[in-house]
Design an enzyme around this catalytic site. Structure first.
Site: not given
Length: 526
Positions: A212, A432, A461
Site C-alpha cells: 500500500s 483493488d 488490497h
C-alpha cells in the site's frame, strides 16, 4: 491510515486516500548533509506466542536530517534473524498507512515465507517516525473518531459546518501539540531514517517489501538510494503520479465498485441472507439502512458515518464480507442492531493505536504534497464524484480534510522514475479499491526493468502472503535468487484470483486465516 480495529477472524490481529490540489511538479529531493555516526543495535528478545523468535531494538535518528547533530527522536525496530549460514542481508517490511506499525509484520512475513527463503534474510520491522513505539508517538486528538460523528453526507449547511469544524480543530490541535515535530513527519524523512537503519545493521544494501503506502515509501527509498537496493517488492501499489489528490478520487470510484461487488455477492447467497437476488435492490436496502441510522444510531454507536466506517474494510478484504452481510441482514429483517454494533466494534472502532495512526497519516499526507486551501474546490470535487460513486466519497473527504487547514508548509511529491535499480517485483490486483490497478501499471512503467504480476479479477488490497499460491510462488522465487517473470504485455505474469469467501456456516476456520491475519496487520485506509 493505521488499524481502526482488531480483526474479527480468530487468527487476525489505505492508500493513502487524500484530497489535494493537482500535485506540484514531482522532484527528487536533494541529498542532506552527512548524517552523524550511527551506533549498532542492541537486540533483545520480544517474542510472542505467534512469533517466538522476534527481537526488538531502538535507534536514535535526527529529527531533522539536515541537522544530524541536532535533536534526536527514536525508532522502534523488530527483527527475525536469519538462520542460514549465508545471509542475503536485511529485508525491511512496511504495512502502509502512512501510520502503520511494522513491528509485528516482521514476524508475520518471516512465518509466511518458505523457510528456505526466509532463512537467508534478517526480516526487519519498524515503526516509522511518530508511529507506535517510536518516540515521540503522535496523538493529536485522542478519541477523534468516537461515535456518533456527524453524518458524513453534508446534506445541510449545519452538517457541513460540523464536519468542517472537526477537520479544522484537528489540524489546529496537531499544530499546537507538535509544532516542533510536524515539519519532519513526511515520506522523505522516513526514507532517510530507513537508510540509517541500514547503516545501524551494518549492511551495504537492503531488500524492501512494502504494501500500500509502503510501496510509495519503497519507491522513494529506491529513488534516493538506488545503489543500496538489493531486492524491491511492492504489493498493491500507490500511483506515484497522483500523490495525493488524483489517488483519492480514483479510490472513491473504486470503492464504490467494491461495495457493489459485495452487494452482488450477497445476492448470490439469497438463501442465506434473504435480501433478494437483485444487487441493485440490495444496494438500495443498504442506503435505506444508512438513512435510518443517521436518524437513530444503532446502540447509540453506529450512525451513518460509523456504518460507512464499518463497511469500508470490506473494500480492502472480501474475507470480511460474511460478517458484514450477517450484520446487514439482521438489521433489515429484525431491526437487530447487535450484530451491526459488533461489526462496528470489530472493524471500525478506533482505539489509541488508531488515534496514533490517523495522526501520523494526516501529518505525512498533509506535508508530502500541496493541498487546496479553498473548501469550495474540495466540495465541488466531492459532489461531482458523489453523483457517480456515493459510497465512500464524503467519508474519505472528511478523513483528509484537515489538510485544507494544515499548519505546516508542503513538500513536493518525489518523481520515482528510476533506471538505476536492479529488477523490482510488483504485485497488483485488477479490482483493488484502495490502490486501483493503474497505480501498478504506472509504477511498472516508471521503474525500468521491473516485472508486474497481476491477480486477474482480484479485489483484495495486499495480495501476497495471503494464501494465493501463484502469487506467493513468484514472490518466493524473487526473494530466493532475484528471478522475475518476463512477459510481452502490460503484465509479465497473471495469476487467477483467490476464491471468493463463503457464508459463515459454510466456512472452515482455516479458509481465511492467513489472509485475515495479514489484513489485520495492514489495517484500513492504508
Amino acid at each position: 491510515m493505521r488499524t481502526r480495529a482488531a480483526v474479527l477472524c480468530a487468527a487476525a490481529a489505505v492508500i493513502a486516500g487524500s484530497v489535494t490540489a493537482a500535485p506540484a511538479r514531482a522532484a527528487r529531493p536533494a541529498a542532506p548533509a552527512p548524517s552523524a555516526a550511527v551506533a549498532g543495535l542492541a537486540w533483545k528478545d520480544c517474542g510472542t506466542s505467534d512469533y517466538p523468535t522476534l527481537q526488538c531494538a531502538s535507534l536514535p535518528v535526527p529529527l531533522d536530517h539536515a541537522r544530524p547533530s541536532g535533536r534526536r527522536i527514536t525508532l522502534a525496530l523488530s527483527r527475525v534473524p536469519h538462520t542460514a549460514p549465508a545471509s542475503q542481508g536485511p529485508l525491511l517490511v512496511n504495512p502502509g498507512g502512512p501510520g502503520g506499525s511494522g513491528l509485528t509484520l516482521a514476524g508475520f512475513v518471516a512465518s509466511a515465507l518458505p523457510r528456505d527463503v526466509v532463512a537467508r534474510y534478517d526480516v526487519i520491522g519498524f515503526d516509522p517516525r511518530g508511529v507506535g513505539r517510536s518516540a515521540p508517538a503522535l496523538d493529536c486528538v485522542p478519541g477523534h473518531f468516537g461515535p456518533v460523528r456527524p453524518d458524513s453526507l453534508p446534506a445541510t449547511p449545519a452538517l457541513e459546518r460540523a464536519n468542517l469544524d472537526r477537520a479544522r480543530s484537528f489540524a489546529a490541535a496537531c499544530g499546537r501539540k507538535y509544532a516542533d515535530v510536524l515539519p519532519y513527519i513526511d515520506t522523505v524523512s522516513t526514507v532517510r531514517d530507513m537508510d540509517l537503519v541500514r547503516q545501524a545493521l551494518g549492511a551495504p544494501r537492503i531488500s524492501y517489501f512494502g504494501y500500500s503506502y509502503g510501496t510509495y515509501l519503497g519507491a522513494v527509498y529506491a529513488k534516493l538510494y538506488p545503489e543500496r537496493v538489493h531486492r524491491l517488492v511492492l504489493d498493491s501499489i500507490v500511483d506515484p503520479t497522483g500523490v495525493w489528490y488524483g489517488d483519492n478520487l480514483g479510490q472513491d470510484h473504486a470503492f464504490d465498485d467494491r461495495h457493489r461487488a459485495l452487494m452482488a455477492w450477497i445476492a448470490e447467497y439469497d438463501g442465506v441472507y434473504g435480501l433478494g437476488k437483485d444487487p441493485a435492490r440490495i444496494e438500495a436496502a443498504w442506503y435505506a439502512m444508512r438513512a435510518a441510522l443517521a436518524k437513530d444510531p444503532a446502540g447509540g454507536k453506529v450512525g451513518a458515518s460509523e456504518l460507512e466506517d464499518t463497511f469500508i474494510p470490506g473494500g480492502y478484504y472480501d474475507g470480511y464480507w460474511p460478517y458484514l452481510a450477517e450484520a446487514f441482514a439482521a438489521y433489515v429483517h429484525h431491526r437487530d442492531t447487535g450484530p451491526l454494533v459488533k461489526a462496528y466494534e470489530t472493524f471500525a472502532a478506533v482505539d489509541s493505536s488508531g488515534d496514533n495512526g490517523y495522526s501520523v497519516y494526516a501529518s505525512v499526507q498533509c506535508r508530502d504534497a500541496s493541498w487546496r486551501r479553498s473548501w469550495n474546490r474540495w466540495s465541488t470535487d466531492a459532489w461531482a464524484v458523489y453523483g457517480k460513486a456515493p459510497f465512500m466519497v464524503w467519508n474519505n473527504t472528511w478523513y483528509n480534510a484537515p489538510c485544507a487547514f494544515w499548519p505546516t508548509g508542503a513538500l513536493r511529491p518525489v518523481d520515482v522514475a528510476n533506471r538505476e535499480l536492479p529488477p523490482a517485483l510488483l504485485f497488483q490486483a485488477t479490482d483493488d479499491a484502495a490502490t486501483p490497478y493503474q497505480g501498478g501499471v504506472t509504477a511498472h512503467r516508471l521503474l525500468a526493468g521491473s516485472s508486474l504480476v497481476v491477480e486477474e479479477g482480484g479485489g483484495n488490497h495486499g495480495i501476497t502472503l495471503s494464501g494465493n499460491a501463484c502469487l506467493d510462488g513468484y514472490l518466493s522465487a524473487y526473494l530466493a535468487d532475484g528471478t522475475v517473470p518476463r512477459g510481452t504485455g502490460t503484465a509479465d505474469a497473471v495469476c487467477a484470483k483467490s476464491p471468493a469467501p463463503r457464508p459463515l456456516k459454510a466456512k472452515t476456520a482455516s479458509t481465511a486465516s492467513r489472509g485475515s491475519t495479514l489484513h489485520g496487520l495492514l489495517g484500513f485506509r492504508g
